[in-house]
Scaffold this motif. Sequence first.
Motif, short mmCIF file in Angstrom:
data_model
loop_
_atom_site.label_atom_id
_atom_site.label_comp_id
_atom_site.label_asym_id
_atom_site.label_seq_id
_atom_site.Cartn_x
_atom_site.Cartn_y
_atom_site.Cartn_z
N SER A 106 18.58 53.46 139.49
CA SER A 106 18.63 52.47 138.40
C SER A 106 18.74 53.13 137.03
N GLN A 107 18.31 54.41 136.94
CA GLN A 107 18.48 55.13 135.66
C GLN A 107 19.90 55.67 135.51
N LEU A 108 20.51 56.02 136.66
CA LEU A 108 21.87 56.57 136.61
C LEU A 108 22.93 55.48 136.52
N LEU A 109 22.54 54.26 136.97
CA LEU A 109 23.50 53.16 136.98
C LEU A 109 22.82 51.89 136.48
N PRO A 110 22.52 51.88 135.15
CA PRO A 110 21.86 50.70 134.59
C PRO A 110 22.84 49.52 134.53
N ALA A 111 22.32 48.32 134.49
CA ALA A 111 23.16 47.10 134.41
C ALA A 111 24.20 47.11 135.51
N ALA A 112 23.75 47.45 136.72
CA ALA A 112 24.70 47.64 137.83
C ALA A 112 25.35 46.35 138.30
N PHE A 113 26.57 46.49 138.76
CA PHE A 113 27.27 45.45 139.52
C PHE A 113 26.98 45.74 140.98
N GLY A 114 26.64 44.72 141.75
CA GLY A 114 26.32 44.99 143.15
C GLY A 114 26.43 43.76 144.02
N PRO A 115 25.90 43.86 145.24
CA PRO A 115 26.00 42.77 146.22
C PRO A 115 25.53 41.41 145.65
N GLN A 116 24.50 41.43 144.79
CA GLN A 116 23.98 40.17 144.23
C GLN A 116 25.05 39.42 143.45
N ARG A 120 25.26 38.01 147.59
CA ARG A 120 24.55 38.57 148.74
C ARG A 120 23.12 38.88 148.35
N LYS A 121 22.19 38.56 149.25
CA LYS A 121 20.77 38.85 148.97
C LYS A 121 20.41 40.28 149.33
N GLN A 122 21.21 40.87 150.23
CA GLN A 122 20.88 42.19 150.78
C GLN A 122 22.07 43.11 150.67
N GLY A 123 21.82 44.40 150.76
CA GLY A 123 22.91 45.36 150.79
C GLY A 123 23.26 45.76 152.22
N ALA A 124 23.75 46.99 152.36
CA ALA A 124 24.28 47.44 153.66
C ALA A 124 23.18 47.79 154.66
#
Length: 246
Positions: A106-116, A120-124
């Motif tokens: 979360s420090q390396l990729l703040p404000a991330a785009f992701g499954p949510q 999606r509620k969950q990742g891989a």
Amino acid sequence: MLALLPEAQARAFAPLSRFFVGAVVRGGSGRVYLGANIEIPGLPLSQTVHAEQAALANAYMAGEREVTDIAVTAAPCGHCRQFLQELSPDGEIRVLVKGARSVKLSQLLPAAFGPQDLGRKQGALPPMDNPVALVARTKDAVVLAAFESARKSYAPYTRAHSGVALLTVDRRIFTGSYIENAAFNPSLPPLQTALAGLLAAGATPSAIVRAALVEFDGAKVSQLSGVRSALSVLAPTARMKVASLF
Ligand code: THU
Ligand code: ZN
């Protein structure tokens, strides 16, 4: 984990850049997984596997329910941070680069785009069993291994589940599931997942004698051309079977 990095790095297959990257992932079980970068000459660079992706793919294939740490010989690039986000959507995985303090994703990729962002509620992780079956009955162990990896592939965005199995000259079988990414491009095709396992085991791609791809007929996204082109470079005499899912 840092002590294992040279061993991971030694498995890199990087004929284009000669830049050898190693990664070590720790899963929730406490087991560790090695990964190294893979480059395929003659094909688009998008077929490349980063060391971080390779180590994470090996943890995925072993059925790890979560990943807690990753160590890398060089700082993980943006593409790897995005791939990590899919396996650790809460950003809690610790990232350790040789010679630096460990930080959370979360420090390396703040404000991330992701499954949510795609609902999606969950990742891989953890890997799930998809309700799929083979269209044609078979006893071919390589096709069956490819089917098993298609069954546990992660394709929530296209539903185009797929899996690959590779048989080497010494009769070992390496399997790979397709691992999708919310940002699409960092998705790991099933052949690349299988190659990550093959290299981590100390085998060489030219040892592949047979391959199988299992996917849906007319899938929204097909792996066929990618698998064919990569195999034609890495193991040109390998025979390939394709079997269909329903
Ligand atoms: N590479 C990695 O394996 N991880 C990274 O995050 C940075 C880049 C690899 C990809 C390619 O094989 C080579 O290093 C040069 O970019
Ligand atoms: Zn990377």
